[in-house]
Design an enzyme around this catalytic site. Structure first.
Site, PDB file in Angstrom:
ATOM      1  N   LYS A 279      73.838 117.984  63.724  1.00  0.00           N
ATOM      2  CA  LYS A 279      74.251 116.659  63.293  1.00  0.00           C
ATOM      3  C   LYS A 279      73.747 115.601  64.277  1.00  0.00           C
ATOM      4  O   LYS A 279      73.613 115.876  65.472  1.00  0.00           O
ATOM      5  CB  LYS A 279      75.779 116.565  63.247  1.00  0.00           C
ATOM      6  CG  LYS A 279      76.477 117.410  62.200  1.00  0.00           C
ATOM      7  CD  LYS A 279      77.981 117.250  62.323  1.00  0.00           C
ATOM      8  CE  LYS A 279      78.738 118.100  61.316  1.00  0.00           C
ATOM      9  NZ  LYS A 279      78.599 117.595  59.947  1.00  0.00           N
TER      10      LYS A 279
ATOM     11  N   ARG B  16      82.233 126.331  53.862  1.00  0.00           N
ATOM     12  CA  ARG B  16      82.337 127.201  52.684  1.00  0.00           C
ATOM     13  C   ARG B  16      82.134 128.666  53.050  1.00  0.00           C
ATOM     14  O   ARG B  16      82.661 129.553  52.376  1.00  0.00           O
ATOM     15  CB  ARG B  16      81.340 126.748  51.618  1.00  0.00           C
ATOM     16  CG  ARG B  16      79.887 126.890  51.995  1.00  0.00           C
ATOM     17  CD  ARG B  16      78.960 126.007  51.164  1.00  0.00           C
ATOM     18  NE  ARG B  16      79.131 124.606  51.496  1.00  0.00           N
ATOM     19  CZ  ARG B  16      78.451 123.612  50.916  1.00  0.00           C
ATOM     20  NH1 ARG B  16      77.552 123.887  49.984  1.00  0.00           N
ATOM     21  NH2 ARG B  16      78.659 122.364  51.266  1.00  0.00           N
TER      22      ARG B  16
END
Length: 431
Positions: free
Chosen positions: A204, A278
Site C-alpha cells: 500500500k 477474504r
C-alpha cells in the site's frame, strides 16, 4: 476535579441572537441542544461533537426528551479515541446504555491500539479477556497458532500471516449457556483480524497504510456484538471465530502466483496480496460451516469498493439468503445503524478467474476492478454451505474514520455492533 457540565434538550429553535440554525446554546448550568425535528439523532450527535471540540470532559444528560437512542447518539458524538467515557446517563435506560458503552468502548479502544501493541495473539487474548467475565461458566476457548494452523488445514490465515515474526492465530471461543457439551451450535460469528495490513508485496502507499491498524475492525465488531448479546440475555450456543494475522513483507511472506488449497478443496491463486482479508475469512467460514450452525455472520473491513459505494455512513450487507438479509436490514434499522444491501449472486464466484486454480483472490487491477465489493463477497460464498442459506456478510465501510468528521472523532466508530448483536438475538435458535 473536572466540572460536570449539564446538557439538556430544548424543542424550540435557538433564539435569533445566537444566529440561524444554531443547534447548541449555553445555559447557566451548561448547554442545551436544539435538535433538528427531521433528524434529531444526527443533529444531537453533531452537537456532541461540538462539545467535545470545546475540551469538555464530563457531561450529565438531564431534563425531558432524552430517549435511549438520543442519549446514544450523543455518546457517539461526544466520545473519541482519547475519551471513551464521560457521559452520565439519564433515566431508566441507564443500564442498557452502560451495556452499549462497555461494548463499544472495548471495540473502539482495541481497534485504535497501535499495531505494535496489538499482535494477532494479543487480539485473541483481548477478546477472551473481554468476554469471559460476562459469562465465566459458559465460555471456553482455543487458540491455534503458527504452523499448527497449517497442520489443521487453515491455509488462509497461515499464508497471510507467515511473513510476520509474530505468528498468526485462529481463536475459537465457545459461548454455551446451556451447560450441555453436546448442545447444537446455533450461530457462528467470524471476524477478520488483520492487526496490520501493509498490503504485502502488493504494498500500500503510505497514506493508505497509515491507518491499517483498523483492519482488525471486523474481529472487534463481532466480539463486541457477542458481548452485547450476552449482556442482553442470549440463551443459545454461539461460537466466535477470529482470523488474526499481520500482513507483512519478508522472505517468508506469501507471494503473487502462489496457490492455496483450502480444506474444501477450493484452490486459490494469489493475484493481490492486499486482498488478504477474504483469504483469512475463508478459513473462518469453513470452520463455521463444519459446525453445522444454521446462522453464520462474518464482518470485515474488507473492501475499499464498499466505501466508494457507500461512503463512511453505511455498512454494506451481502447475502444469497435474501429473506435473511431483509430481516437483518430490519434489525439494523431498528437499532439505527445505517446498513445497505449490495448485490450478490452465485455468478459473482466467477468474477476473479484464474488459469491455474479454481479462482483468484482478486482481479489483477487496482482495487480489484469494478464491482470489487460484490466480487469479494462472491469469493467468500465459495466457503459457506451450499446456496448460502443462513449466511450474512457485513463489509464494514462505516467502522473507521481516518480523520475527524462532523459526526465522529477520528478512529473506530463501532458501527455494526448493534446490528449484528440484534440479528444474533433475533435469529439464533430459529432453525
Amino acid at each position: 476535579m473536572t466540572d460536570m457540565i449539564r446538557i439538556s434538550l430544548q424543542a424550540d429553535a435557538a433564539a435569533e441572537k445566537w444566529g440561524k440554525k444554531v443547534s447548541l446554546t449555553p445555559t447557566a448550568e451548561g448547554y442545551q441542544i436544539h435538535p433538528d425535528n427531521k433528524q434529531p439523532a444526527r443533529s444531537i450527535q453533531k452537537a456532541a461533537r461540538q462539545l467535545d471540540s470545546l475540551g469538555i470532559e464530563q457531561v450529565e444528560l438531564s431534563g425531558d426528551g432524552w430517549t435511549l437512542e438520543l442519549q446514544w447518539a450523543f455518546y457517539l458524538g461526544f466520545t473519541s479515541a482519547k475519551k471513551l467515557t464521560g457521559v452520565q446517563w439519564y433515566g431508566e435506560e441507564a443500564t442498557q446504555l452502560q451495556q452499549l458503552a462497555s461494548c463499544f468502548g472495548w471495540a473502539r479502544q482495541v481497534t485504535n491500539q497501535t499495531p505494535e501493541q496489538l499482535s494477532p495473539e494479543a487480539l485473541a487474548n483481548e477478546a477472551i479477556a473481554f468476554l469471559t467475565p460476562l459469562a465465566p461458566d459458559a465460555i471456553s476457548h482455543r487458540i491455534i497458532r503458527g504452523d499448527d494452523l497449517l497442520a489443521e488445514g487453515w491455509v488462509g490465515i497461515h499464508g497471510v500471516g507467515r511473513g510476520s515474526e509474530r505468528p498468526p492465530v485462529m481463536l475459537v471461543l465457545d459461548y454455551n449457556p446451556t451447560g450441555n457439551v453436546d448442545a447444537p451450535i446455533d450461530a457462528v460469528l467470524v471476524g477478520k483480524g488483520i492487526t496490520f495490513d501493509s498490503g504485502g508485496y502488493s504494498i500500500k502507499p503510505s497514506e493508505s497504510m497509515s491507518y491499517m491498524k483498523c483492519d482488525m475492525g471486523g474481529a472487534a465488531t463481532v466480539t463486541a456484538a457477542l458481548g452485547l448479546a450476552i449482556q442482553k440475555g442470549l440463551s443459545h450456543r454461539v461460537q466466535l471465530v477470529l482470523c488474526c494475522a499481520e500482513n507483512l513483507i519478508s522472505g517468508h511472506a506469501y507471494k503473487l502466483g502462489d496457490i492455496l488449497t483450502y480444506k474444501n478443496g477450493t484452490t486459490v491463486e494469489i493475484l493481490n496480496t492486499d486482498a488478504e482479508g477474504r483469504l483469512v475469512l475463508a478459513d473462518g467460514l469453513l470452520y463455521a460451516s463444519e459446525t453445522g450452525a444454521p446462522l453464520i455472520i462474518d464482518a470485515a473491513t474488507l473492501t475499499g469498493a464498499a466505501m466508494v459505494a457507500l461512503g463512511n455512513d453505511y455498512n454494506a450487507l451481502f447475502a444469497l439468503d435474501t429473506a435473511l438479509q431483509q430481516r437483518a436490514l430490519g434489525y439494523a434499522n431498528l437499532v439505527q445503524e445505517p446498513t445497505w444491501p449490495l448485490p450478490l449472486a452465485p455468478w459473482h464466484q466467477q468474477q476473479c478467474p484464474s488459469p491455474y486454480a479454481d479462482t483468484a483472490n482478486s482481479r489483477p487491477m487496482k482495487g480489484g476492478g469494478s464491482g470489487g465489493a460484490s466480487n469479494a463477497a462472491g469469493f467468500l460464498s465459495r466457503f459457506v454451505p451450499e446456496g448460502g442459506k443462513g449466511w450474512l456478510h457485513f463489509d464494514l465501510a462505516a467502522a473507521f474514520n481516518s480523520s475527524n468528521t462532523g459526526l465522529w472523532a477520528a478512529g473506530a466508530t463501532g458501527m455494526g455492533i448493534r446490528a449484528i448483536a440484534e440479528t444474533l438475538r433475533q435469529e439464533a435458535g430459529k432453525a
